[in-house]
Design an enzyme around this catalytic site. Structure first.
Site, short mmCIF file in Angstrom:
data_model
loop_
_atom_site.label_atom_id
_atom_site.label_comp_id
_atom_site.label_asym_id
_atom_site.label_seq_id
_atom_site.Cartn_x
_atom_site.Cartn_y
_atom_site.Cartn_z
N GLU A 273 -12.24 76.21 31.12
CA GLU A 273 -13.11 76.28 32.31
C GLU A 273 -12.80 75.19 33.32
OE1 GLU A 273 -14.03 76.77 29.23
OE2 GLU A 273 -15.50 78.39 29.13
N GLU B 173 -16.64 80.50 23.09
CA GLU B 173 -18.07 80.20 22.94
C GLU B 173 -18.77 81.30 22.13
OE1 GLU B 173 -18.46 79.56 27.24
OE2 GLU B 173 -19.35 77.63 26.78
#
Ligand code: NAD
Length: 719
Positions: free
Chosen positions: A123, A103
């Protein structure tokens, strides 16, 4: 933290510093905020490169910090500040860019990756979603379908695939930071709007609704009740249908639900449990960090049936030479072909050349003479195994480690048949052995710590999650399975159908319920063992298999099914029926209903309506109770060991942590109460009687799972 330096006069280099993977701790985030500000303020700096120390870009969030209160600067404003920078920012990706690490890279205007780097948003495997704008940015960059794939599975991609998907702009096999610095210098002063992902529209698809509907169905099918993959689809849908800012709000809402869910806790527990099992110990006090494994290069596998073939493949893929021994000529030919095919398929999947020239096939033991370690995988027959171990002791060079893949036979007995019992351990693989990740390493009374350390290290090199366990009938996994299966049989006697029992446990999250699983692995396997144990044998007087054996309730339903030649999938009939022998689609069989009705009538059993809740409580709590018993006896060293065994060997749903974590979540008092309730109703089933450790834990107020070890120690010392 993060360090700032100026290179070639005009490029600011920011280096993340938090070994081993430069996780985004509070200090690292603060460091990034400070150094980015510095780079923006220094007029001499025209462009910026972000890289990680020690050739690792960034492994993402610091998972340990999830448990406490979040401190330091939050990720999203930091990411937006990088993207909004007026000076170009280039990510130099080496090693890994995972989770928050990717990210962060997506906030940069350009991404340059080393050829060996791996990237991904894992995640979901921790019960979460990429909530630092990852779920909103990745679809804008690479399209909905590819983003859905990566975000809902959490799979890592190679640099080559990342380039093909458009996640990175350039891949190099040179020094990535040098390449990035040169590139950053070349783009200084260039306009940046076209490089800001948050400004991109999500690439349109022909029929967005249908695409998400199909994705949701697929994810629900494979999630087995896990909520994170479903939330991931919802977040990507927000990216596809809402403006960026609103999409971010949706991402935040979904993350808030996931973050506080028991599933995220379970998955994070499971993540740490996998690491904890590597820090094994033995009752003698010997443990993982004090014992040196023996060197192993040359290995041998004896018996090339179902298990032996998979073990040969796994050893070969891990780079060991293997002598593969099979006495049955036809089996040897078939095994050779099957192994070659498995290696070719495996190599194709991993994009490498097959490694088959390191295998020597033999129908005799002679070539085993100079190997370092042997894994025996002949039939589950103690007399045969004794013979094989005696042969091996005569043939092998001194110091060779002798391992057995037995599913549950006595390691001490086998070791006693060799001159060096300290060199004998169990290596219990799971079928198919080249695929299943679990390995139980079983130490006997005389197994030396070095032998255990060697087997554990071998397992690690084979890519297995290895758990060291003590020796008893069935070790940990199969021992706990027995009361679970018994309850499933008893429930049939009392009125349930195989479908009802399977459905309840599949809805709980198992890939297969006990009856579908038993059809797949062969009902006759257990039948043969029970016959050897003298259980599945008719009483001479009545001609029937007794329903009470050694003072305990016994269900002969499985034995009676086998007597009809119904062994499961392989015969086309078992608990279910299949369209042909070897068929895979299980259909309810009216024959089974008639059989069960007759069976109940014969034994005066009045069927009743069984609730799925009762199925879950009786099967799972009996299994959990046996788990507590193995902890009490020290056969399993810690609850994490049992949980890892069940998640990786028995398809226990990972989002429920494992049986012992589940017990902690449900509440030990409730588990004990329900066991007592069922034991009162079935006093002839001892496995429903809560064991000492469970009682003791409840008596001291049901401490959380990480505090059980103290009570376990006290109880074990009293044994
Ligand atoms: P299998 O019947 O498929 O294969 C056994 C092989 O051993 C056969 O090919 C046989 O010809 C060969 N063999 C017999 N005697 C031999 C000898 N003296 N020398 C060399 N080869 C010999 O059995 P399997 O399912 O592979 O099981 C092997 C072992 O693994 C058993 O102890 C079993 O309990 C254990 N195990 C099985 C599973 C499973 O799911 N099948 C899982 C874990 C452990």
């Amino acid at each position: 933290m993060a360090q700032f330096s100026r290179v070639s006069g005009s490029v600011g280099l920011i280096t993340l510093q938090n070994p081993p993977v430069n996780a985004l701790s509070a200090a690292v985030r603060q460091g990034i905020v400070d150094t980015v500000n510095k780079a923006l303020q220094e007029p001499e700096v025209k462009s910026v490169v972000i890289c990680g120390q020690n050739k690792v870009f960034c492994g993402g969030a610091d998972i340990k910090s999830f448990r406490g209160v979040m401190t330091g600067p939050p990720l999203i404003p930091m990411i937006h500040a990088i993207e909004a920078s007026t000076k170009p920012v280039v990510a130099a990706i080496e090693g890994i860019a995972l989770g928050g690490g990717l990210e962060l890279a997506l906030a940069c205007h350009y991404r340059i990756s080393h050829t060996k780097a791996r990237l991904g948003l894992p995640e979901v495997t921790l019960g979460l979603l990429p909530a630092a704008a990852g779920s909103q940015r990745l679809p804008r960059l690479i399209g909905i379908t590819a983003a859905l794939d990566l975000i809902t599975t959490g799979r890592h991609v190679t640099a080559a695939e990342a380039l093909q998907l458009g996640i990175v702009d350039h891949v190099t096999d040179q020094n990535t930071v040098d390449v990035a610095l040169k590139f950053a210098s070349s783009v200084a002063g260039k306009p940046l709007d076209a490089r800001r992902i948050s400004l991109y529209p999500c690439p349109p698809s022909d029929d967005t609704d249908a695409l998400f509907e199909e994705a949701m169905q697929r994810v629900r099918r494979s999630a087995r009740g896990a909520i994170a993959p479903v939330a991931c689809v919802q977040a990507v849908r927000a990216a596809a249908t809402l403006p960026y800012a609103q999409g971010l709000e949706r991402e935040k809402e979904l993350m808030a639900t996931l973050f506080t869910s028991g599933q995220a806790r379970a998955l994070q527990y499971s993540f740490f449990a996998q690491r904890a099992v590597g820090r094994w110990s033995m009752p003698s006090g010997a443990q993982w960090d004090t014992v040196e494994p023996l060197p192993v290069q040359k290995t041998a596998v004896i018996g090339l049936g179902t298990m032996g073939r998979g073990i040969v493949v796994a050893l070969t893929q891990a780079g060991f030479s293997v002598v593969a021994v099979e006495t049955h000529e036809k089996q040897l030919t078939q095994a050779k072909q099957a192994i070659e095919e498995m290696l070719i398929r495996g190599a194709k999947r991993r994009g490498v050349t097959p490694e088959h020239d390191t295998i020597t096939y033999s129908h005799s033991m002679e070539p085993v003479a100079n190997v370092d370690l042997v894994i025996e995988a002949v039939f589950e027959d103690m007399v045969l195994k004794e013979k094989v171990f005696q042969q091996l002791s005569a043939v092998c060079k001194p110091g060779t480690l002798l391992c057995t893949n037995t599913s549950g036979l006595d390691i001490d007995h086998l070791a006693s048949k060799t001159p060096n019992p300290e060199l004998v351990v169990g290596m219990h693989f799971f079928a198919p052995a080249h695929v299943m990740k679990l390995l139980e390493v079983v130490y006997g009374r005389q197994s030396s710590p070095r032998a255990v350390a060697t087997a554990m290290q071998l397992g690690k090199k084979m890519g297995k999650v290895s758990v060291a366990v003590g020796n008893c009938l069935g070790f940990v996994g199969n021992r706990m399975l027995k009361p679970y299966m018994n309850q499933a049989f008893f429930l049939l006697e009392e009125g349930a159908s195989p479908e009802l029992v399977d459905q309840a446990l599949e809805e709980f999250g198992f890939i297969m319920g006990p009856f579908r699983m038993s059809d797949l692995s062969g009902i006759d396997v257990g039948w043969r063992i029970r016959k050897e144990e003298g259980l599945a044998v008719p009483d001479q007087r009545t001609g029937q298999i007794p329903r009470m054996q050694k003072g305990c309730r016994y269900s002969p339903v499985g034995d009676l099914i086998c007597e009809q030649g119904r062994f499961g999938q392989k015969t086309g009939q078992g608990w279910y029926r299949y369209d042909k022998p070897g068929g895979r689609v299980a259909r309810p069989d009216p024959w089974m209903q008639t059989f069960l009705n007759q069976y109940r009538a014969t034994h005066g059993l009045v069927p009743r309506r069984i609730d799925p809740k009762e199925v879950l409580e009786r099967c799972l709590y009996a299994l959990i109770n046996e788990g507590f018993q193995t902890l009490e006896e020290g056969i399993a060293a810690a609850p994490e060991d049992i949980d890892v065994i069940y998640v990786f060997g028995y398809s226990w749903p990972q989002h429920r942590g494992g049986p012992m974590f589940y017990a902690d979540m449900v509440g030990l008092e409730k588990i004990m109460d329900r066991l007592e309730h069922y034991h009162q109703a079935h006093p002839d089933v001892p496995s429903l009687q809560p064991c000492n450790l469970l009682r003791k834990l409840v008596a001291i107020g049901s401490p959380p799972i990480h505090k059980w070890s103290q009570v376990m120690k006290t109880l074990r010392s009293q044994l």
